[in-house]
Structure formats: C-alpha cells, structure tokens
Design an enzyme around this catalytic site. Structure first.
Site, PDB file in Angstrom:
ATOM      1  N   ASP A   1      -2.871   2.967   0.805  1.00  0.00           N
ATOM      2  CA  ASP A   1      -1.438   2.927   0.521  1.00  0.00           C
ATOM      3  C   ASP A   1      -1.183   3.810  -0.697  1.00  0.00           C
ATOM      4  O   ASP A   1      -2.107   4.413  -1.241  1.00  0.00           O
ATOM      5  CB  ASP A   1      -0.978   1.482   0.258  1.00  0.00           C
ATOM      6  CG  ASP A   1      -1.561   0.904  -1.024  1.00  0.00           C
ATOM      7  OD1 ASP A   1      -2.350   1.601  -1.706  1.00  0.00           O
ATOM      8  OD2 ASP A   1      -1.217  -0.231  -1.366  1.00  0.00           O
TER       9      ASP A   1
ATOM     10  N   ASP B   1       0.640   3.568  -4.516  1.00  0.00           N
ATOM     11  CA  ASP B   1       1.185   2.595  -5.463  1.00  0.00           C
ATOM     12  C   ASP B   1       1.952   3.293  -6.579  1.00  0.00           C
ATOM     13  O   ASP B   1       1.474   4.294  -7.121  1.00  0.00           O
ATOM     14  CB  ASP B   1       0.030   1.788  -6.084  1.00  0.00           C
ATOM     15  CG  ASP B   1      -0.909   1.231  -5.034  1.00  0.00           C
ATOM     16  OD1 ASP B   1      -0.532   0.271  -4.361  1.00  0.00           O
ATOM     17  OD2 ASP B   1      -2.020   1.793  -4.866  1.00  0.00           O
TER      18      ASP B   1
ATOM     19  N   ASP C   1       3.615   0.608  -2.300  1.00  0.00           N
ATOM     20  CA  ASP C   1       3.925  -0.510  -3.206  1.00  0.00           C
ATOM     21  C   ASP C   1       4.659   0.054  -4.401  1.00  0.00           C
ATOM     22  O   ASP C   1       4.218   1.045  -5.000  1.00  0.00           O
ATOM     23  CB  ASP C   1       2.640  -1.202  -3.690  1.00  0.00           C
ATOM     24  CG  ASP C   1       1.993  -2.035  -2.603  1.00  0.00           C
ATOM     25  OD1 ASP C   1       2.658  -2.341  -1.607  1.00  0.00           O
ATOM     26  OD2 ASP C   1       0.803  -2.389  -2.770  1.00  0.00           O
TER      27      ASP C   1
HETATM   28  P1  UTP Z   1      -4.745  -1.160  -4.046  1.00  0.00           P
HETATM   29  O1  UTP Z   1      -5.056  -2.333  -3.191  1.00  0.00           O
HETATM   30  O2  UTP Z   1      -3.657  -0.281  -3.612  1.00  0.00           O
HETATM   31  O3  UTP Z   1      -6.115  -0.363  -4.244  1.00  0.00           O
HETATM   32  O4  UTP Z   1      -4.436  -1.717  -5.488  1.00  0.00           O
HETATM   33  P2  UTP Z   1      -6.409   1.167  -4.512  1.00  0.00           P
HETATM   34  O5  UTP Z   1      -7.390   1.222  -5.602  1.00  0.00           O
HETATM   35  O6  UTP Z   1      -5.132   1.928  -4.685  1.00  0.00           O
HETATM   36  O7  UTP Z   1      -7.134   1.620  -3.202  1.00  0.00           O
HETATM   37  P3  UTP Z   1      -6.518   1.778  -1.734  1.00  0.00           P
HETATM   38  O8  UTP Z   1      -5.032   1.703  -1.827  1.00  0.00           O
HETATM   39  O9  UTP Z   1      -7.107   0.659  -0.937  1.00  0.00           O
HETATM   40  O10 UTP Z   1      -6.979   3.090  -1.257  1.00  0.00           O
HETATM   41  C1  UTP Z   1      -4.337  -0.920  -6.623  1.00  0.00           C
HETATM   42  C2  UTP Z   1      -4.638  -1.732  -7.820  1.00  0.00           C
HETATM   43  O11 UTP Z   1      -3.557  -2.594  -8.105  1.00  0.00           O
HETATM   44  C3  UTP Z   1      -4.008  -3.841  -8.490  1.00  0.00           C
HETATM   45  C4  UTP Z   1      -5.411  -4.000  -8.009  1.00  0.00           C
HETATM   46  O12 UTP Z   1      -6.221  -4.492  -9.039  1.00  0.00           O
HETATM   47  C5  UTP Z   1      -5.849  -2.608  -7.619  1.00  0.00           C
HETATM   48  O13 UTP Z   1      -6.878  -2.214  -8.471  1.00  0.00           O
HETATM   49  N1  UTP Z   1      -3.103  -4.846  -7.913  1.00  0.00           N
HETATM   50  C6  UTP Z   1      -2.849  -4.869  -6.594  1.00  0.00           C
HETATM   51  C7  UTP Z   1      -2.546  -5.752  -8.745  1.00  0.00           C
HETATM   52  O14 UTP Z   1      -2.784  -5.738  -9.955  1.00  0.00           O
HETATM   53  N2  UTP Z   1      -1.722  -6.720  -8.231  1.00  0.00           N
HETATM   54  C8  UTP Z   1      -1.448  -6.770  -6.926  1.00  0.00           C
HETATM   55  O15 UTP Z   1      -0.671  -7.644  -6.502  1.00  0.00           O
HETATM   56  C9  UTP Z   1      -2.026  -5.824  -6.083  1.00  0.00           C
HETATM   57 MG    MG Z   2      -3.526   1.766  -3.320  1.00  0.00          MG
END
Ligand code: UTP
Ligand code: MG
Length: 493
Positions: A325, A327, A417
């Site tokens: 995703d 973020d 997100d």
């Molecule tokens: P992601 O699940 O998007 O991971 O969360 P990522 O590292 O971007 O990898 P992809 O998307 O699977 O490729 C990003 C970061 O946001 C934090 C998590 O700790 C994660 O490291 N996070 C996620 C939060 O702090 N709170 C949440 O509700 C969700």
């Molecule tokens: Mg991500």
C-alpha cells in the site's frame, strides 16, 4: 607423392582436463575440487580417484557444478570467491569440506551431506556487536540471508495463525537479526553468539544449510488450514479471526466464500473482494510517487500550507521498490488547523472520481491515556483507509502502470492509508508510520526496558521524571532515547 605423408597424425590437445573415459555413475552430482590450499598434485590425484569411482569431477567451475569441495578453506573467503566467479546462482551449491569427499570415496557413492561436512567457519568477529534491538542495528533492503528469512517469516506467520505469540515473535526477531548481517550465513558457526536465534531457528537454518530447503516450512505450506488462512487474510478487511471462522465452516477458496449465502461481508471486505486482483498486486515506487502528487495537490488546493509526508516502506529512503500500500501523513503548521482537513481531502478525491473506497476514523487521541502499553494496537489519530483509482495517464512515462499482459484497462486500484496529526504529534507519528514493524517494536521495547520510557505513535513519556518529552523531529526522539539516529533506509528490520 614423396611429399605427401602416408599417415596423418592428429594430435588433440585437450585443455579441458575434465575429459574422462570413466563411466559416470552419479549423474546428479558434479564435483569441483578447490585447488587453493589443496595443491595441484593432490587435486589431480583426488580427481582421478573420484572419476575411477564413477564421480563426475570438473576442472573448471561452471553452472554444472553441484558440489564444491575444499580443504582447509575458510567458508567466508570461499563464498566470497564463489560469489565473484560469475556463476548464475551460487546459493544452490553445496560447499563442502574434504571430509564429505573422503566419506564418499570410502562408501563409493556420494554420501548424504551432514553438518560436519560443511566447510569450517569461525564466528564473524562482528557477532558480539550485533544488538538484540533492531534500533541499534542498521538494516537496509539488501538482505544477504533471504533463504533463511523468507522461511522464518513464513513460520512466524503460521505461528500467528495458531495464536502462538511467543514462537511468532521469536521467528520474527531471528529473521530481523539475520537481515541486518553484512554477509550471508554459510554455516552454523557463523551465527554463534548472535542474539535472538533460538533452538527452533537454528534447527531450521541447519536444515537449509544441509539440504538447501526447509522441510518444516514445506510441511506448513502444504497444510490446508495454513493455505486457507493465508488466502483469506490476503483480502483487504479480513483478519485472522474471520479467516478462521470461514475455514471452520469448511470454506477453502475465495470463490466458495462469495458463493456462500450465509456469509455477510462488511463494506471493507466487499471492497477487498471487488478490487482483489489489483490490490494484491504490488505497488511500485513510480505508482507511489504518482499518488503522492495527486494527494499533495489535493491537500494544497484545500490548504496551501498543509504538509504531506510519504511514510511506510516508500518513505523517501526506506528504499523499498515495492509495497502493498502507500502510506501518508498529513499535518498543518499551526496546531488545530488540521481539524476537518482530512474529510475535505476525501471529499475532493471523491469529486475527482478517483475514490473507490473510504473508511474514515475520527481522532480518539486522549493524552491522559497515553502512551499506550499495547504497542500492537492501532493508534488514535484521525485516519482513513482508502482504495484509489490510479490512471495510466497520471503515471510518469518511465514508471509505467504495471500491467498484466493482455490487460489494458488503463487504470488500477491502489490501497492508500492517510493519517492526519496535530503538528506537535507529527514527529512521533512519522517515526511510528515509517516502520518497519519490527523496528518499531524494538524501539518501544528498548525505550521501556533500557530507558524506563514509554513510546508510541503519539508520544514519549519518561516514567521516572513523570513527564512527556517534546519532539519536532525524529532526531529529537532518538536523542531523548540516547540512541544514534537511524536513517529510514536503515530501518528495514
Ligand atoms: P505498512 O503495513 O503499510 O507496512 O505499515 P510497510 O512497511 O509500508 O510495508 P508494505 O506496505 O506492506 O509494503 C507502515 C508502518 O506503519 C505502522 C507500522 O508499524 C508499519 O511499520 N502502522 C501501521 C502503525 O503505526 N499503525 C497502524 O495502524 C498501521
Ligand atoms: Mg505500507
């Protein structure tokens, strides 16, 4: 006639000393003996001996070779040499000590490889300096131990499905330590003294070192329940609990779920199924960049001084090429001005016709209840989970929208997100949302265990001094914790 020879003598110089008249009995094995330390005469002698017993022995290193045999060579130097040798895939090679060769000669057949046959290696001197905390390690996306970490992460996921929290965390921690190592592990000796590698992990690694595969993970992968849970949780909005419920009902495929009239999907799951193909496809860096422009433009149109940051795996330098995703973190330079901004951004995305799905959650931040001890819990900031439509035309020429061959719909759905924070919480949210998850876990564990502080996505609290520590940047937070700053691209723990 006098000048014409009666016999033409053809002399063939065979530069390739592998030419052999012996019959090859063991087709699956091609041996290469390393001359270094062994010496050329001993090498010739051993070559003839092995060939006389039906072994194929090559003098030149090539992709045909399956077993590299060395005498008194350090595994580290040997692997470094093999990696530089131009072979297509060195990871499939068995790199063995001479003891495997002598055992095989004695038996008259290639004996099964055992741990004692692996090349000697001493623990890397760095082992002692590898910390149990990911925030004290530097982990880039260059993972030299993928053959182990992929397996360990799959075992962690399986433990998670079985609600075995301890083993799950143990496998994740072990994988994280291995990811931080500067080179590949080629023998168990090399992991001596490393933190977080328990007995189960070592057993798995030993299997991989000897057989090149893990029977334990193969057993897990072939398990029907594991397969079903993995498939179901790959749908946006489906967690392990729902997946388990469906599995218990006897459902095994996504088709069966959609065909089951008694299953009530919620709105998020319906969107998850509707856009399943698109959102289970990785998002590229170019696609993330295009989305950034769209959201930034939208936010600036509403509030010109709004600040947008890419977080998660795509954060400027975390360095990941692909993600599941994209973020983002949104804030305003003035406290309180961020209120209502996110909802207006969502409205504007809808007006542009690119909002395919939106789940909005209002802020529930209550500073009197912070920081939370449950660091796996979702944070309390205002946020939205979106599915956006990304048009091919919005992509840079060189980036290109990822297409399946034969499919030219011209757009794809992407999971996004978007989190909004007041500016005084921005640094904490940025640190928390940049990840990786393991890095965040260890940062919080380090704060609690080593510093008597409590850290989460909202705040850092000093339990001894009983006060919240302010921060305007990630550097401030690392400094409060007495940690050297770790760049985002070194946080791929
Ligand atoms: P992601 O699940 O998007 O991971 O969360 P990522 O590292 O971007 O990898 P992809 O998307 O699977 O490729 C990003 C970061 O946001 C934090 C998590 O700790 C994660 O490291 N996070 C996620 C939060 O702090 N709170 C949440 O509700 C969700
Ligand atoms: Mg991500």
């Amino acid at each position: 006639n006098f000048f014409w020879p009666r016999f033409i003598i053809i002399i063939i110089f065979s530069g390739d000393r592998s030419a052999s008249i012996e019959e090859v009995k063991f087709n699956e094995v091609t041996v290469y003996l390393v001359e270094r330390k062994m010496g050329s005469s001993r090498r010739s002698f051993l070559t003839s001996l092995a060939r006389s017993k039906g072994f194929r022995v090559e003098y030149a290193l090539s992709d045909e070779v399956t077993h590299v045999v060395a005498e008194d060579n350090q595994a580290g130097a040997l692997w470094a040499w093999l990696r530089g040798s131009g072979l297509r895939d060195v990871s499939r090679l068995q790199v063995l000590d001479i003891s495997w060769f002598t055992d095989s000669m004695r038996e008259g057949r290639p004996v099964t490889v055992e741990t004692r046959h692996l090349t000697e290696c001493s623990p890397p001197t760095a082992a002692a300096s590898v910390s149990q905390y990911a925030c004290l390690r530097r982990t880039t996306t260059e993972n030299h131990n993928k053959i182990f970490t992929d397996v360990l992460e799959e075992l962690a996921e399986n433990s998670e499905f079985n609600e075995s929290k301890g083993p799950c965390l143990a496998f994740r921690r072990a994988a994280s330590v291995l990811k931080s190592l500067p080179s590949a592990v080629h023998c168990l000796g090399a992991i001596q003294g490393l933190p977080c590698l328990g007995e189960h992990t070592k057993a798995v690694m030993e299997e991989i070192l000897i057989f090149g595969r893990s029977f334990k993970v193969e057993e897990v992968q072939s398990d029907e329940r594991y397969q079903a849970l993995k498939l179901f949780t790959s749908v946006f909005g489906v967690g392990p609990k729902t997946a388990e419920k469906w599995y218990r009902r006897g459902l095994r495929s996504l088709k069966e779920i959609l065909a089951e009239p008694n299953i009530q999907l919620n709105r998020m799951q319906r969107a998850g199924f509707l856009y399943y193909r698109d959102i289970s496809k990785a998002v590229s860096k170019a696609e993330a960049k295009a989305l950034r422009s769209i959201i930034e433009e939208t936010a600036h149109w509403i509030a010109p001084d709004s600040i947008l940051a890419l977080t998660g795996g795509f954060r400027s330098h975390r360095g990941k090429e692909y993600g599941h995703d994209v973020d983002f973190l949104l804030t305003m330079p003035e406290m309180g001005k961020e209120e209502g901004l996110l909802l207006r951004v969502i409205d504007r995305l809808r007006d542009q016709g690119i909002l395919l799905y939106c789940e909005h959650q209002g802020s529930t931040v209550d500073m009197s209840k912070l920081p939370s001890r449950r660091f796996e819990a979702m944070d309390h900031f205002e946020k939205c989970f979106l599915i956006l439509r990304l048009e091919e035309g919005q992509m840079e020429r060189d980036g290109g929208l990822q297409k399946d061959p034969g499919e030219s719909r011209g757009w794809r759905a992407v999971r996004v997100d978007l989190v909004a924070t007041p500016v005084d919480r921005y640094a904490f949210a940025l640190l928390g949302w940049t990840g990786s998850r393991q890095f965040e876990r260890d940062l919080r564990r380090f704060a609690r265990k080593e510093r008597g502080m409590c850290l989460d996505n909202h705040a850092l609290y000093d339990k001894t001094k009983k006060l919240f520590l302010p921060a305007t940047s990630e550097e401030d937070i690392f400094a409060h914790l007495g940690l050297e700053y770790v760049e985002p691209w070194q946080r791929n723990a």
